[in-house]
Design an enzyme around this catalytic site. Structure first.
Site, PDB file in Angstrom:
ATOM      1  N   TYR A 118      16.791  21.229 -29.899  1.00  0.00           N
ATOM      2  CA  TYR A 118      15.662  21.248 -30.831  1.00  0.00           C
ATOM      3  C   TYR A 118      15.415  19.819 -31.289  1.00  0.00           C
ATOM      4  O   TYR A 118      16.364  19.072 -31.549  1.00  0.00           O
ATOM      5  CB  TYR A 118      16.003  22.112 -32.047  1.00  0.00           C
ATOM      6  CG  TYR A 118      14.979  22.013 -33.153  1.00  0.00           C
ATOM      7  CD1 TYR A 118      13.874  22.857 -33.184  1.00  0.00           C
ATOM      8  CD2 TYR A 118      15.098  21.050 -34.164  1.00  0.00           C
ATOM      9  CE1 TYR A 118      12.914  22.747 -34.185  1.00  0.00           C
ATOM     10  CE2 TYR A 118      14.140  20.941 -35.169  1.00  0.00           C
ATOM     11  CZ  TYR A 118      13.063  21.791 -35.164  1.00  0.00           C
ATOM     12  OH  TYR A 118      12.113  21.678 -36.142  1.00  0.00           O
ATOM     13  N   GLU A 206       7.043  19.057 -33.145  1.00  0.00           N
ATOM     14  CA  GLU A 206       8.200  19.938 -33.045  1.00  0.00           C
ATOM     15  C   GLU A 206       8.347  20.352 -31.591  1.00  0.00           C
ATOM     16  O   GLU A 206       7.455  21.011 -31.043  1.00  0.00           O
ATOM     17  CB  GLU A 206       8.041  21.160 -33.949  1.00  0.00           C
ATOM     18  CG  GLU A 206       9.321  21.971 -34.021  1.00  0.00           C
ATOM     19  CD  GLU A 206       9.215  23.167 -34.968  1.00  0.00           C
ATOM     20  OE1 GLU A 206       8.209  23.901 -34.891  1.00  0.00           O
ATOM     21  OE2 GLU A 206      10.147  23.357 -35.747  1.00  0.00           O
TER      22      GLU A 206
END
Ligand code: GDP
Ligand code: MN
Length: 398
Positions: A118, A206
């Protein structure tokens, strides 16, 4: 301004960030053509069909599907385009899918250990620095990681005047447990990603997942990009990335009229001048037991035309059962605004079916109140803030 995954990836790629490649399509025919082209460019024969909506969690909602042939690309695209996709981030009824991204399958068959990380880049408002947040626990459930094992999410703060320093990029690669060529690839990936974030004037990147393949390539498989609206004037070419189908139609219309409007869930329409007062008004409505239907800042020049436009926009929301007008007359005189309200009310005939409570304070407040009280219109005037909020509750209860 939020972007679709395919648009975000194009921006990343333009700054040298390696991405999972793909071509966007609006129907199953275009999807098959896209897959053929990808096949010739990348050699892939498996594809991922990915719904393009402004919401995450698409995988969980059935909006990301693996296709092992052109036929499967066709049937899956046919199923996904036009569907109402429900994910944990969409409204309960879901969001309509208008396009799919046909992407190369980057999880090689037989690749026993693709690693999913991530990574996000955003502004830390309390320190005034940019930050990269990252974790080895990438994939579909980063919210659960943040909730249950927050120590597995790392943060690297970047001084915007210095930029990302080489040791910081290495630290990130190290903390992700990488070594050898994967380490070097990650350093390059992070550096390019940070450059892209700064140069595109984004407020959020993101990337979940960032993928490490078994042959140590590091690439962005997903991309959620939010551009800073206040910097759009520096990027004329980004304006065309806006997809109005994804935005609230009332907000789009308000914006075109130069009004600052945000749609909310309650039933008390608000018309206020100044963002701070608008926030205060919403708080007071809540405190009095009500629920604001919107945030609306009509700005400094609350003349009849503007007030009328604002009324029209507030009334487009069927949930609105009362309107609270709360104006502070500092630069603009209250009696002028009051005249504006009265004129707008007249102009609109019987379009206004809900009670209006108007509270004007500041320069010529007294004249304003008289003007409203003597207008013969069904406008309830108030002087004090609390009084106005209580009157709203009264009319809602009656
Ligand atoms: P999100 O669910 O909206 O975040 O959409 P993503 O783009 O992150 O995709 C969801 C999931 O689909 C990813 O976490 C991957 O596990 C999977 N996925 C994405 N691309 C591929 C691919 O090329 N091959 C395979 N097999 N799975 C993929
Ligand atoms: Mn994702």
């Amino acid at each position: 301004m939020n972007l679709h995954e395919y648009q975000g990836k194009e921006i990343l790629s333009s700054f040298g960030v390696r991405i999972q490649r793909g071509i966007v399509a609006s129907n199953h025919k275009e999807a098959v053509e896209a897959a053929k082209q990808l096949k010739s460019e990348t050699g892939t024969s498996w594809f991922v069909v990915k719904a393009q909506i402004h919401a995450g969690g698409r995988g969980k909602g059935g909006g990301v599907k693996l296709a092992k042939s052109l036929e499967e690309v066709e049937t899956l695209s046919n199923d996904i385009v036009g569907m109402m996709l429900k994910t944990p981030q969409t409204p309960p009824e879901g969001k309509k899918v208008n396009q799919v991204l046909i992407a190369e399958d980057v999880y090689y068959p037989g690749d026993s250990e693709p690693e999913e990380y991530y990574m996000s880049v955003l502004l830390n408002r309390s320190t005034g620095k940019n930050m990269i947040m990252y974790s080895t626990e990438g994939g579909m459930d980063i919210e659960a990681v943040a909730e249950e094992t927050p120590h597995l999410i790392f943060t690297e703060e970047i001084d915007p005047t210095l930029g990302l320093l080489p040791f910081q990029a290495r630290k990130i690669a190290f903390n992700l447990g990488l070594s050898g060529s994967a380490f070097k690839e990650m350093v390059k990936f992070v550096s390019a990603l940070y450059t892209a974030y700064v140069k595109s004037d984004s407020s959020l990147f993101e990337i979940n997942p960032v993928l490490k393949t078994s042959d140590d390539k590091i690439l962005a498989v997903d991309a959620k990009v939010t551009l800073d609206d206040n910097a759009l004037f520096r990027h004329k070419d980004y304006a065309q990335l806006r997809d109005l189908r994804e935005e609230n139609p009332i907000e789009v219309e308000a914006k075109a009229a130069g009004l600052n409007y945000v749609d909310l869930d309650g039933n008390v329409g608000c018309m206020v001048n100044g963002a701070g007062l608008a926030m205060g008004t919403m708080d007071l409505i809540k405190q009095a037991g009500g629920d604001p239907a919107n945030f609306l800042d009509v700005g400094g020049t609350a003349d009849a035309k503007r007030v009328e436009t604002a009324f029209k926009i507030i009334l487009k929301d069927p949930n609105v059962k009362a309107i609270l007008v709360n104006i502070f007359g500092g630069i603009v005189r209250c009696d002028r605004v009051a005249q504006g309200i009265v004129d707008a009310y007249k102009n609109m005939g019987d379009a206004i079916k809900v009670p209006i409570i108007a509270r004007l304070q500041g320069t010529n407040a007294k004249e304003a109140k008289e003007l409203i009280d003597n207008s013969g219109m069904k406008i309830i005037s108030a002087t004090e803030f609390q009084e106005a909020a209580d009157k709203v509750q009264e009319v809602l209860a009656s």
